[in-house]
Design an enzyme around this catalytic site. Structure first.
Site, mmCIF file in Angstrom:
data_model
loop_
_atom_site.group_PDB
_atom_site.id
_atom_site.type_symbol
_atom_site.label_atom_id
_atom_site.label_comp_id
_atom_site.label_asym_id
_atom_site.label_seq_id
_atom_site.Cartn_x
_atom_site.Cartn_y
_atom_site.Cartn_z
ATOM 1 C CB ALA A 11 40.250 35.480 41.992
ATOM 2 C CG HIS A 44 47.381 33.924 34.867
ATOM 3 N ND1 HIS A 44 46.991 33.848 36.171
ATOM 4 C CD2 HIS A 44 48.741 34.059 34.905
ATOM 5 C CE1 HIS A 44 48.049 33.922 36.965
ATOM 6 N NE2 HIS A 44 49.120 34.066 36.217
ATOM 7 C CB CYS A 65 44.359 26.332 16.798
ATOM 8 S SG CYS A 65 45.153 24.907 16.014
ATOM 9 C CB CYS A 121 41.975 24.134 14.603
ATOM 10 S SG CYS A 121 42.314 25.564 13.578
ATOM 11 C CB CYS A 135 45.144 23.806 10.869
ATOM 12 S SG CYS A 135 45.479 23.716 12.636
ATOM 13 C CG ASN A 165 43.545 40.429 49.295
ATOM 14 O OD1 ASN A 165 42.923 40.343 48.244
ATOM 15 N ND2 ASN A 165 43.894 39.368 49.993
ATOM 16 C CG ASP A 208 34.078 44.183 49.293
ATOM 17 O OD1 ASP A 208 33.565 43.113 49.636
ATOM 18 O OD2 ASP A 208 34.072 44.599 48.110
ATOM 19 C CB VAL A 209 37.677 45.354 45.455
ATOM 20 C CG1 VAL A 209 38.989 44.659 45.708
ATOM 21 C CG2 VAL A 209 36.583 44.351 45.097
HETATM 22 P P1 NAD Z 1 42.886 33.774 44.905
HETATM 23 O O1 NAD Z 1 41.580 33.076 44.747
HETATM 24 O O2 NAD Z 1 44.059 32.995 45.321
HETATM 25 O O3 NAD Z 1 42.746 34.993 45.973
HETATM 26 C C1 NAD Z 1 41.757 35.956 45.936
HETATM 27 C C2 NAD Z 1 42.002 36.983 47.045
HETATM 28 O O4 NAD Z 1 40.988 37.972 46.956
HETATM 29 C C3 NAD Z 1 41.911 36.386 48.470
HETATM 30 O O5 NAD Z 1 43.093 36.721 49.186
HETATM 31 C C4 NAD Z 1 40.679 37.082 49.085
HETATM 32 O O6 NAD Z 1 40.872 37.435 50.431
HETATM 33 C C5 NAD Z 1 40.557 38.328 48.252
HETATM 34 N N1 NAD Z 1 39.174 38.810 48.095
HETATM 35 C C6 NAD Z 1 38.071 38.075 47.807
HETATM 36 N N2 NAD Z 1 36.993 38.885 47.683
HETATM 37 C C7 NAD Z 1 37.423 40.144 47.916
HETATM 38 C C8 NAD Z 1 36.788 41.415 47.928
HETATM 39 N N3 NAD Z 1 35.479 41.549 47.677
HETATM 40 N N4 NAD Z 1 37.531 42.512 48.204
HETATM 41 C C9 NAD Z 1 38.869 42.391 48.484
HETATM 42 N N5 NAD Z 1 39.531 41.215 48.463
HETATM 43 C C10 NAD Z 1 38.830 40.109 48.175
HETATM 44 O O7 NAD Z 1 43.085 34.461 43.524
HETATM 45 P P2 NAD Z 1 44.348 35.115 42.836
HETATM 46 O O8 NAD Z 1 45.261 35.641 43.872
HETATM 47 O O9 NAD Z 1 43.832 35.990 41.788
HETATM 48 O O10 NAD Z 1 45.160 33.952 42.122
HETATM 49 C C11 NAD Z 1 44.811 32.716 41.757
HETATM 50 C C12 NAD Z 1 44.590 32.404 40.304
HETATM 51 O O11 NAD Z 1 43.215 32.324 40.163
HETATM 52 C C13 NAD Z 1 45.035 33.342 39.255
HETATM 53 O O12 NAD Z 1 45.928 32.632 38.495
HETATM 54 C C14 NAD Z 1 43.798 33.654 38.407
HETATM 55 O O13 NAD Z 1 44.101 33.429 37.052
HETATM 56 C C15 NAD Z 1 42.808 32.619 38.830
HETATM 57 N N6 NAD Z 1 41.393 32.979 38.953
HETATM 58 C C16 NAD Z 1 40.805 33.884 38.133
HETATM 59 C C17 NAD Z 1 39.471 34.192 38.276
HETATM 60 C C18 NAD Z 1 38.835 35.184 37.357
HETATM 61 O O14 NAD Z 1 39.264 35.310 36.217
HETATM 62 N N7 NAD Z 1 37.842 35.935 37.837
HETATM 63 C C19 NAD Z 1 38.710 33.573 39.288
HETATM 64 C C20 NAD Z 1 39.344 32.623 40.099
HETATM 65 C C21 NAD Z 1 40.679 32.349 39.931
#
Ligand code: NAD
Length: 273
Positions: A23, A141, A149, A174, A176, A239, A256-257
């Site tokens: 996320a 996921h 469906c 759906c 069906c 992270n 930050d990513v």
């Molecule tokens: P998480 O929310 O548990 O962790 C997110 C991590 O990202 C944290 O450790 C945080 O420190 C780090 N982070 C936040 N912003 C950042 C940045 N700008 N740069 C670097 N690091 C950063 O999420 P997760 O580990 O992906 O797992 C939890 C579940 O959440 C997954 O199953 C996922 O499917 C779901 N999820 C998905 C989304 C999406 O699709 N965008 C959003 C929220 C949750």
């Protein structure tokens, strides 16, 4: 050699490079994470979004899911520079696979743009596994922009399902007679065995594996970095916070990513010249 240079060097020399994203990579696009400050679970009860609730009370589930969808994805969102940097590394031949825990579809959109910038764009796929010419995308996921469906397996656009819910069709059904479910793996639901196996093989076969923007606490994705490092991959973790797999990493980059990934791509390209 600094941390990003170590990773750039490993990527340039790798036969196979793969990443796992969570996320955190989509947080800069405005999509909240589940945990941490302003995390979605501060505002919603996680227990209302389980597979068991969907089975027991599909109407109530969909009503709550609509609210969650609006909070998470409501204002529209776009891939950010981190998604774009990975997609570019893919189309430039440096990244073989993107495994993601995210359900937002942003990697697919970034990969399609990168491919069409090269003049050979590919269509969106309805599968959780897509491949562009250069990069495999495995959405572990599923994808919350679709519904499926539960009886016949037909998939429809998520917007269509949500507008039917808004119009009072609870749950959306759906032709069906089956009930639609968001096309994601809900809490308490098993990931398809083939998806897990594919993810494990991609991790084990990689020479470089990066875990990016994931808290690495949700299984089975959480075990993939260790699986990669146990077979000799250079493991990088990018992270903002520490993760339970940091001790297994060659490089831990607490950045930050949106700064780390474009910089990493630049290093990979610089070293090519
Ligand atoms: P998480 O929310 O548990 O962790 C997110 C991590 O990202 C944290 O450790 C945080 O420190 C780090 N982070 C936040 N912003 C950042 C940045 N700008 N740069 C670097 N690091 C950063 O999420 P997760 O580990 O992906 O797992 C939890 C579940 O959440 C997954 O199953 C996922 O499917 C779901 N999820 C998905 C989304 C999406 O699709 N965008 C959003 C929220 C949750």
């Amino acid at each position: 050699m600094d941390d990003l240079e170590t990773l750039a060097d490993a990527i340039r020399n790798a036969d196979t490079a793969a990443v796992l994203t969570g996320a955190g990579i989509s947080a800069p696009s405005g999509i909240p994470t589940f945990r941490g400050d302003d995390g979605v679970w501060d505002r919603f009860d996680e227990g209302q979004f389980t597979y068991g609730r969907f089975q027991r009370d599909p109407a109530g589930f969909w009503a709550d899911r609509l609210e969650l969808q609006e909070v998470m994805f409501g204002d529209g969102y776009e891939p950010n520079v981190a998604h774009e940097a990975l997609a570019a590394l893919g189309s430039e031949g440096y990244l073989d696979a993107i495994l993601t825990q995210n359900t937002d579809g942003l990697h697919g959109r970034a990969l399609s743009s990168a491919e069409s910038n090269r003049g050979d764009g590919s269509d969106d796929s309805e599968s959780s596994t897509e491949s562009t010419e250069s990069t495999t995308l495995l959405e572990l996921h599923g994808n919350s922009q679709r519904a499926v469906c539960t009886m016949c397996g037909r998939r429809i656009d998520g917007d269509d399902a949500f507008s039917r819910v808004e119009d009072g069709e609870l749950p959306p059904t759906c032709d069906c007679g089956g009930t639609f479910k968001p096309d994601v793996v809900l809490f308490g639901e098993q990931l398809p065995g083939a998806t897990i196996q594919r993810a494990r093989s991609l991790a084990r076969d990689s020479d470089v594996f990066l875990a990016i923007g994931s808290s690495l606490v949700v299984e089975p994705a959480a075990s993939l970095p260790r699986a990669a490092s146990s077979t000799g991959a250079t493991l990088g973790i990018i992270n903002l916070e520490s993760t339970p797999s940091d001790d297994a990493a060659t490089v831990v980059c607490r950045e930050d990513v949106t700064t780390a990934l474009p910089a990493l791509r630049e290093r990979v390209l610089e070293r090519k010249q």
